[in-house]
Design a protein around this motif. Structure first.
Motif, PDB file in Angstrom:
ATOM      1  N   LEU A   1       2.773   9.981 -10.000  1.00 33.97           N
ATOM      2  CA  LEU A   1       2.149  10.005 -11.324  1.00 33.97           C
ATOM      3  C   LEU A   1       1.138  11.137 -11.442  1.00 33.97           C
ATOM      4  N   GLU A   2       0.441  11.424 -10.349  1.00 31.48           N
ATOM      5  CA  GLU A   2      -0.518  12.530 -10.388  1.00 31.48           C
ATOM      6  C   GLU A   2       0.193  13.875 -10.490  1.00 31.48           C
TER       7      GLU A   2
ATOM      8  N   ARG B   1       0.815  -1.213   0.000  1.00 33.53           N
ATOM      9  CA  ARG B   1       0.000   0.000   0.000  1.00 33.53           C
ATOM     10  C   ARG B   1       0.854   1.272   0.000  1.00 33.53           C
ATOM     11  N   SER B   2       1.904   1.269   0.792  1.00 31.22           N
ATOM     12  CA  SER B   2       2.730   2.496   0.865  1.00 31.22           C
ATOM     13  C   SER B   2       3.432   2.799  -0.454  1.00 31.22           C
ATOM     14  N   PRO B   3       4.166   1.853  -1.053  1.00 28.24           N
ATOM     15  CA  PRO B   3       4.813   2.195  -2.332  1.00 28.24           C
ATOM     16  C   PRO B   3       3.817   2.492  -3.440  1.00 28.24           C
ATOM     17  N   ILE B   4       2.669   1.827  -3.423  1.00 27.80           N
ATOM     18  CA  ILE B   4       1.678   2.109  -4.461  1.00 27.80           C
ATOM     19  C   ILE B   4       1.122   3.523  -4.294  1.00 27.80           C
TER      20      ILE B   4
ATOM     21  N   LEU C   1      -1.249   5.600 -14.370  1.00 22.54           N
ATOM     22  CA  LEU C   1      -2.070   5.958 -13.223  1.00 22.54           C
ATOM     23  C   LEU C   1      -3.263   5.004 -13.099  1.00 22.54           C
ATOM     24  N   ALA C   2      -3.853   4.590 -14.227  1.00 24.06           N
ATOM     25  CA  ALA C   2      -4.972   3.635 -14.192  1.00 24.06           C
ATOM     26  C   ALA C   2      -4.511   2.287 -13.641  1.00 24.06           C
ATOM     27  N   ASP C   3      -3.322   1.850 -14.052  1.00 28.65           N
ATOM     28  CA  ASP C   3      -2.797   0.580 -13.534  1.00 28.65           C
ATOM     29  C   ASP C   3      -2.497   0.669 -12.040  1.00 28.65           C
TER      30      ASP C   3
ATOM     31  N   LEU D   1       0.936   8.232 -21.538  1.00 28.64           N
ATOM     32  CA  LEU D   1       1.650   7.201 -20.800  1.00 28.64           C
ATOM     33  C   LEU D   1       1.377   7.294 -19.302  1.00 28.64           C
ATOM     34  N   THR D   2       1.419   8.526 -18.777  1.00 29.10           N
ATOM     35  CA  THR D   2       1.155   8.675 -17.344  1.00 29.10           C
ATOM     36  C   THR D   2      -0.293   8.352 -17.012  1.00 29.10           C
TER      37      THR D   2
END
Length: 443
Positions: A253-254, A243-246, A266-268, A261-262
């Protein structure tokens, strides 16, 4: 416990009864034949004894008669008449006290015949006399022997079935008592689920094979519980650590310069974040954490969570909610159940999603339906399997990871309810809180 035709208890009872029936049948036959032979031998011995006792009478009578002049007549059972000797005026007679003995001086001629010879055993004995070989016939009645055999049969005929009934009953009760621990073990194993692997089957104090079986089952449950706990711990730790790295990756990314690409990245990341959250929730549900339950209004939660679900512009959400449908549960868990069911309906709906909440007697019912293609009848249970997706042809970003419905079912089970798939959606049922309902009515 219902006993079928193939149960061990029934088969053991039938086998024991058949074996005892065969043994008793052979024993009764041998006993009857042996007794019959013994009784007939006793009757023959009695007739022989009478013949032996009568032999001297025949010899003495012939000795007194005139061997050359007298013509021996048949000796009856009461008198032994002879022709008078030359020079005598009265015939010579010998009286016999036994009516079941006949004597013949010539060994052939008898003046009387016994009636009902079939009811007697007759023994003949040759006796040497001064006139030549004579004959003694003696008979003995078969009535005592037949009476003894009748008495034996009157005891065996009702006694053997009664004994078989006792054997069957005792075998049934004994095998049932011996298998009672097996029934307890089976019931306990059937009651154990992945949520309560800490339970153990009862071990009888008999120290026999059933006790060994129970010990083996408990050992298997120990190993299974250890393996499941390790698996749950691994999933929880992995989800927690992800959870933390994600979250950090999503924030970067935001903040990055927008591009195609971003946007895809971001969707992934959002999918990974949702997956990590689902895995962590599943790990908590599997761990059986205590439920912080309280009175919650199912209709209110359904209305609030359903409108928050992201949906396409062409999909209309309709609510049909009855008031005061109160259940006992954790608001966060119940809200997650509604969100998962509503999200699934929105993904598959063509134009309309309907969320209904109503009461059916003492049950609270939540229905989430859509006008999409529906779930095939043969796959309505398979959709609750973890990571199961029936729409494999769709792009991975269009559907979920296959954990929403399993989470919904686990939450319903945790609250004492159920979730089932129907032709146009899903139905969840929960027991209502009668105490809270009564307070509202009184108020």
């Amino acid at each position: 416990m219902r006993e079928g035709a193939s149960s061990v208890r029934l088969r053991a009872t039938l086998a024991a009864t058949l074996v005892v029936a065969l043994a008793l049948g052979v024993t009764a036959l041998v006993l009857t034949q042996s007794m019959r032979g013994s009784l007939l031998a006793s009757v023959d011995a009695d007739a022989t004894r009478r013949a032996v006792e009568a032999a001297p009478v025949l010899q003495a009578s012939v000795a007194r008669a005139d061997a050359q002049k007298a013509e021996m007549a048949t000796l009856t059972g009461t008198t032994l008449p002879y022709q008078p000797t030359i020079g005598t005026t009265q015939p010579y007679q010998t009286t016999l006290v036994d009516p079941d003995v006949m004597l013949s001086a010539d060994g052939k001629t008898f003046t009387t015949a016994w009636e009902q010879v079939d009811g007697f055993r007759v023994v003949g004995m040759s006796v040497a006399t001064e006139l030549g070989p004579g004959m003694v016939l003696a008979r003995s009645s078969l009535a005592p022997a037949e009476e003894a055999l009748t008495t034996l049969n009157s005891v065996l005929l009702p006694g053997v079935p009664a004994l078989l009934l006792v054997v069957a009953l005792m075998t049934w009760l004994s095998v049932g008592r011996a298998l009672r621990p097996v029934a307890a073990i089976r019931a306990k194993v059937a009651d154990i689920t992945a949520r309560d692997l800490h339970q153990r089957v009862p071990v009888p104090r008999s120290g026999d094979e059933i006790a060994a079986l129970a010990t083996t089952v408990n050992g298997t449950l120990d190993r299974l519980e250890t393996a499941v706990d390790r698996h749950k711990g691994f999933v929880a730790d992995a989800a927690h650590e992800l959870r933390s790295p994600i979250a950090t990756l999503r924030a970067r990314l935001e903040l990055a310069e927008p591009s195609e690409l971003t946007a895809e990245a971001l969707a992934d990341v959002e999918r990974l974040q949702a997956l990590a959250g689902d895995l962590l929730l599943l790990a908590r549900l599997d761990a059986g954490e205590p439920l912080q339950a309280a009175d919650v209004d199912l209709g209110q939660i359904a209305a609030e969570e359903a409108v928050r679900v992201e949906r396409r512009s062409e999909v209309e959400l309709k609510l049909d909610v009855q008031p005061d449908v109160v259940i006992e549960g954790a608001r966060g868990h119940v809200g997650r159940l509604v969100t998962n069911l509503a999200s699934n309906a929105v993904r598959h709906a063509a134009s309309t999603v309907v969320v209904r909440v109503r009461r059916e007697g003492t049950t609270a019912v939540l229905e989430v339906e859509d006008d999409g293609p529906g779930i095939p009848e043969g796959q309505r249970e398979a959709v609750f399997g973890r990571f199961t997706r029936l729409d494999e042809a769709r792009a991975r970003d269009a559907g979920g990871a296959g954990l929403g419905l399993p989470i919904a079912r686990d939450i319903a089970t945790l609250h004492g309810g159920t979730v089932h798939a129907i032709s146009g959606g899903f139905v969840a049922r929960f027991p209502m809180n009668h105490y809270a309902d009564a307070v509202r009515v009184d108020g």
